[in-house]
Design a protein around this motif. Structure first.
Motif, PDB file in Angstrom:
ATOM      1  N   GLY A  59       7.042  79.539  24.859  1.00 47.82           N
ATOM      2  CA  GLY A  59       6.269  80.570  24.178  1.00 47.82           C
ATOM      3  C   GLY A  59       6.622  80.830  22.731  1.00 47.82           C
ATOM      4  O   GLY A  59       7.058  79.952  22.002  1.00 47.82           O
ATOM      5  N   PHE A  60       6.394  82.081  22.356  1.00 49.38           N
ATOM      6  CA  PHE A  60       6.670  82.567  21.006  1.00 49.38           C
ATOM      7  C   PHE A  60       5.894  81.799  19.940  1.00 49.38           C
ATOM      8  O   PHE A  60       6.392  81.534  18.849  1.00 49.38           O
ATOM      9  N   ALA A  65       3.434  87.548  15.421  1.00 49.84           N
ATOM     10  CA  ALA A  65       4.848  87.266  15.163  1.00 49.84           C
ATOM     11  C   ALA A  65       5.695  88.502  15.462  1.00 49.84           C
ATOM     12  O   ALA A  65       6.767  88.399  16.078  1.00 49.84           O
ATOM     13  N   LEU A  66       5.193  89.667  15.053  1.00 54.64           N
ATOM     14  CA  LEU A  66       5.988  90.883  15.270  1.00 54.64           C
ATOM     15  C   LEU A  66       6.126  91.188  16.766  1.00 54.64           C
ATOM     16  O   LEU A  66       7.182  91.654  17.215  1.00 54.64           O
ATOM     17  N   ALA A 101       9.761  91.364  18.715  1.00 56.04           N
ATOM     18  CA  ALA A 101      10.220  92.490  19.546  1.00 56.04           C
ATOM     19  C   ALA A 101      10.723  91.954  20.897  1.00 56.04           C
ATOM     20  O   ALA A 101      11.753  92.403  21.417  1.00 56.04           O
ATOM     21  N   ARG A 102       9.990  91.009  21.447  1.00 56.90           N
ATOM     22  CA  ARG A 102      10.404  90.431  22.744  1.00 56.90           C
ATOM     23  C   ARG A 102      11.725  89.652  22.598  1.00 56.90           C
ATOM     24  O   ARG A 102      12.617  89.756  23.440  1.00 56.90           O
ATOM     25  N   ILE A 103      11.847  88.893  21.509  1.00 59.91           N
ATOM     26  CA  ILE A 103      13.073  88.113  21.297  1.00 59.91           C
ATOM     27  C   ILE A 103      14.271  89.057  21.151  1.00 59.91           C
ATOM     28  O   ILE A 103      15.336  88.835  21.744  1.00 59.91           O
ATOM     29  N   GLU A 104      14.089  90.120  20.389  1.00 56.76           N
ATOM     30  CA  GLU A 104      15.210  91.065  20.229  1.00 56.76           C
ATOM     31  C   GLU A 104      15.588  91.674  21.576  1.00 56.76           C
ATOM     32  O   GLU A 104      16.772  91.863  21.862  1.00 56.76           O
ATOM     33  N   HIS A 105      14.575  91.968  22.392  1.00 56.08           N
ATOM     34  CA  HIS A 105      14.854  92.516  23.725  1.00 56.08           C
ATOM     35  C   HIS A 105      15.647  91.499  24.564  1.00 56.08           C
ATOM     36  O   HIS A 105      16.638  91.856  25.219  1.00 56.08           O
ATOM     37  N   SER A 126      20.807  92.426  16.274  1.00 56.36           N
ATOM     38  CA  SER A 126      20.146  91.121  16.155  1.00 56.36           C
ATOM     39  C   SER A 126      20.672  90.364  14.938  1.00 56.36           C
ATOM     40  O   SER A 126      20.917  89.151  15.004  1.00 56.36           O
ATOM     41  N   TRP A 127      20.849  91.056  13.821  1.00 51.78           N
ATOM     42  CA  TRP A 127      21.398  90.379  12.637  1.00 51.78           C
ATOM     43  C   TRP A 127      22.831  89.905  12.897  1.00 51.78           C
ATOM     44  O   TRP A 127      23.224  88.829  12.446  1.00 51.78           O
ATOM     45  N   GLU A 128      23.594  90.698  13.630  1.00 54.68           N
ATOM     46  CA  GLU A 128      24.969  90.266  13.971  1.00 54.68           C
ATOM     47  C   GLU A 128      24.930  88.951  14.740  1.00 54.68           C
ATOM     48  O   GLU A 128      25.716  88.036  14.481  1.00 54.68           O
ATOM     49  N   TYR A 129      24.008  88.871  15.685  1.00 55.17           N
ATOM     50  CA  TYR A 129      23.882  87.632  16.464  1.00 55.17           C
ATOM     51  C   TYR A 129      23.453  86.481  15.548  1.00 55.17           C
ATOM     52  O   TYR A 129      24.006  85.373  15.616  1.00 55.17           O
TER      53      TYR A 129
END
Ligand SMILES: N[C@@H](CCC(=O)N[C@@H](CS)C(=O)NCC(=O)O)C(=O)O
Length: 225
Positions: A103-104, A128-129, A133-137, A183-186
């Motif tokens: 996906g994505f 994309a947004l 949101a799903r990826i961050e989750h 998310s940025w840390e990752y």
């Protein structure tokens, strides 16, 4: 003599190649790397080298494996730690990797991987947004449930799940969407991994006549819809 070949595409653009290459390198397979400059659509040399399939394309001891997720699975036959040891974590890692593989499309279309493009704030389409949101989750859930032991999705080991999401990290570093601090840390942890650093270094050495103008053109920031 090497045990075979791993055929990949231009490193600055080939997100799928990055996934397969990471798994192969993490597993330590002794293969010669063949890089084919991509044409930005159908690449005749890719079709010729892969018998009509796509890159990444692995030929290891006569075992032919294509599709990045299948290459990740093959590599885990040689390094079981490419999937987490705990069954709950392992099934979760497989599920999020499969979701990534399938996906994505919103992120993939609006934010094509282009490692050195200037495109901060670009590509913020509604699709994309929604994907972001799903990826961050997915990242947060994996990190909270299974990632306490280290900076990656399942802790201290960089697993196939991290390999599957590494090109998303590369996109985020190029397009700089609004992400939460965790998310940025990752993303920073993935970027700091020595194989990711090596991939960027090798990509920077690719000749300019491999560059594809539409993936290099600077893109202006757009406000989030
Ligand atoms: N689902 C495939 C996708 C592979 C793919 O689409 N690779 C692109 C390059 S990133 C490709 O080979 N495109 C065909 C071409 O350039 O001819 C996978 O997971 O490996």
């Amino acid at each position: 003599m090497a045990d075979g070949t791993l055929t990949i595409g231009t490193r600055r653009y080939s997100s799928w190649s990055l996934r397969g290459w990471l798994a192969v390198r993490l597993a330590g397979l002794d293969v010669e790397e063949v890089v084919i400059p991509l044409a930005g659509g159908e690449t005749a040399a890719v079709k010729a080298a892969t018998g009509g399939a796509t890159v990444p394309f692995l030929d290891h001891r006569g075992n032919i494996v294509w599709e990045s997720l299948a290459i990740c699975e093959y590599c885990a036959e040689f390094l079981s730690a490419l999937w987490p040891a705990d069954p709950a974590a392992r099934s979760h890692a497989r599920a999020i990797s499969a979701e990534m593989h399938a996906g994505f499309r919103g992120v993939r279309q609006a934010m094509p991987m282009s490692l050195f493009r200037r495109a901060e704030g670009a590509g913020r389409t509604p699709e994309a947004l929604k994907d972001i949101a799903r990826i961050e989750h997915l990242w947060r859930t994996a990190r909270v449930r299974f990632g306490a032991g280290g900076p990656y999705l399942f802790g201290a080991d960089f697993t196939n799940a991290d390999a599957m999401f590494a090109p998303v990290v590369a996109r985020f570093l190029t397009y700089r969407p609004d992400l939460a601090a965790d998310s940025w840390e990752y993303c920073e942890a993935v970027r700091a991994h020595k194989l990711i650093a090596e991939w960027y270094d090798l990509a920077a050495l690719e000749p300019p006549d491999w560059w594809i103008p539409r993936y290099e053109a600077p893109q202006e920031a757009v406000p989030a819809p």
